[in-house]
Design a protein around this motif. Structure first.
Motif, PDB file in Angstrom:
ATOM      1  N   ARG A 200       0.855  -1.107   0.035  1.00  0.00           N
ATOM      2  CA  ARG A 200       0.087  -0.186   0.106  1.00  0.00           C
ATOM      3  C   ARG A 200       0.729   1.122   0.090  1.00  0.00           C
ATOM      4  O   ARG A 200       2.082   1.313   0.277  1.00  0.00           O
ATOM      5  N   GLU A 202       1.758   5.081  -1.882  1.00  0.00           N
ATOM      6  CA  GLU A 202       2.325   5.537  -3.104  1.00  0.00           C
ATOM      7  C   GLU A 202       4.078   5.753  -2.766  1.00  0.00           C
ATOM      8  O   GLU A 202       4.787   5.339  -3.568  1.00  0.00           O
ATOM      9  N   GLN A 203       4.150   6.305  -1.754  1.00  0.00           N
ATOM     10  CA  GLN A 203       5.704   6.685  -1.174  1.00  0.00           C
ATOM     11  C   GLN A 203       6.459   5.279  -1.448  1.00  0.00           C
ATOM     12  O   GLN A 203       7.714   5.407  -2.068  1.00  0.00           O
ATOM     13  N   ARG A 205       5.758   2.571  -2.953  1.00  0.00           N
ATOM     14  CA  ARG A 205       5.767   2.029  -4.501  1.00  0.00           C
ATOM     15  C   ARG A 205       6.524   2.764  -4.991  1.00  0.00           C
ATOM     16  O   ARG A 205       7.502   2.073  -5.762  1.00  0.00           O
ATOM     17  N   GLN A 206       6.890   4.140  -5.018  1.00  0.00           N
ATOM     18  CA  GLN A 206       7.799   4.908  -5.618  1.00  0.00           C
ATOM     19  C   GLN A 206       9.449   4.308  -5.244  1.00  0.00           C
ATOM     20  O   GLN A 206      10.094   4.357  -6.228  1.00  0.00           O
ATOM     21  N   ASP A 218      -0.507  -3.475  -5.701  1.00  0.00           N
ATOM     22  CA  ASP A 218      -1.310  -3.247  -4.308  1.00  0.00           C
ATOM     23  C   ASP A 218      -1.118  -4.174  -3.393  1.00  0.00           C
ATOM     24  O   ASP A 218      -0.418  -5.308  -4.037  1.00  0.00           O
TER      25      ASP A 218
END
Ligand SMILES: [Zn+2]
Ligand SMILES: [Zn+2]
Length: 333
Positions: A200, A202-203, A205-206, A218
């Protein structure tokens, strides 16, 4: 010296930790080193000790088990280090060396083991002691703040990777992408693995993309190809099911955390048949630590750190609980 103590374990918002400004610095016992603390990482286990999720072992204990220090004094018979050396203190503080587990190189399972910042005072302080036989030599090329998270997040992530038995050039799935996962991913990538990250946020995932993940999805998404091995870092039992379902024949899932919510019922055909395996990870051995710190010396790992002054330890723990930063908080006295 200044040192934090767990006065009464409870929710971190109720200030269970107190800073004492005039503690007497500890003296090294036989076989121990006295460390002047240079940096101490803030680990989720410290939160468990502070909030009482782990039962108190030493009343008023000083937490902290990712400690980078300078050796300032040697206790009687303490070897391996000299004054002025840099040394690391990690979670595993002592084992009996005599039980059936210790004798078969599984000291992480020793029933008599003692832990830094739980059974003995840790590094949320200006000075602490560590048995010389359990202190670690530290890799060059890192700042003190960068070294601290290697000593728990790094070592445990490495053991979880070993327990997942990733084959040479294999496909690894990583579920959850915090401090420990981002270090384990770099070790796997350096060994030529293809890494798929499910998480979960976005940071996170980046960061996974920047470090070289082949795909990022996800938390419960199926990866784009079957996995030879997977590691569950998120403390979420529900994720065991999609992680097992994503394994190829003969694949292994290791669970890195000390705590996990309940695992829902498994379906034999879907989750385990074809010799898929599910394994837990308990603490680490000194050999794991040596191997991991050796790898970190050969291959510079990117370590994301957030420095806090020692006086702000309670704020650092509250921020960790609230998920207000990525990577690792580090206390600097
Ligand atoms: Zn033992
Ligand atoms: Zn830890």
């Amino acid at each position: 010296m200044r040192a934090w103590h767990v006065e009464r374990p409870g929710p971190v918002t109720g200030h269970p930790l107190r800073l004492h400004n005039d503690d007497t610095a500890p003296r090294p016992g036989p076989g121990e080193l006295l460390l002047r603390v240079l940096a101490c990482g803030v680990c989720r286990t410290d939160l468990h000790v502070t909030e009482g999720d782990l039962p108190p072992h030493l009343p008023g204990v000083t937490p902290g088990h990712e400690v980078v220090g300078e050796v300032t004094e040697l206790g009687e018979g303490a070897g391996r280090f000299e004054t002025g050396d840099k040394a690391g203190a990690a979670w595993l503080r002592w084992t009996d060396n005599t039980c059936r587990y210790c004798r078969r190189q599984a000291e992480n399972l020793c029933p008599a083991s003692a832990y830094t910042g739980w059974d003995a005072d840790g590094g949320y302080a200006e000075y602490m002691t560590v048995p010389a036989a359990y202190a670690h030599r530290l890799p060059p090329g890192y700042s003190d703040a960068e070294l601290a998270p290697l000593l728990c997040a790094g070592i445990i992530g490495y053991r979880a990777l070993q327990r997942a038995e990733l084959p040479e050039g294999g496909r690894l799935g990583i579920y959850g992408f915090g401090g420990s996962a981002h270090l384990a991913a770099q070790v796997a990538l350096a060994r030529g693995a293809t890494v798929h990250v499910m998480t979960r946020g976005e940071q996170a995932r980046q960061l996974a993309r920047e470090l070289g993940a082949a795909s990022v999805g996800d938390a419960a998404d199926p990866p784009p190809e079957p996995l030879d091995a997977a590691i569950l870092f998120a403390p979420v039992g529900d994720l065991v099911l999609p992680a097992l379902a994503a394994l190829d024949r003969g694949g292994t899932l290791s669970i890195a955390g000390i705590h996990l919510t309940d695992i829902p019922p498994l379906n034999y055909e879907k989750h385990l048949f074809q010799e898929r395996q599910l394994r837990s990870v308990t603490s680490n051995t000194r050999a794991d630590a040596r191997e991991f710190l050796g790898l970190a010396a050969e291959h510079k790992l990117a370590v994301t750190v957030h420095p806090y002054p020692l006086d702000a330890a309670d704020r650092a723990l509250a921020d960790l609980k609230a998920g207000r930063f990525d990577g690792a908080a580090v206390l600097i006295p």
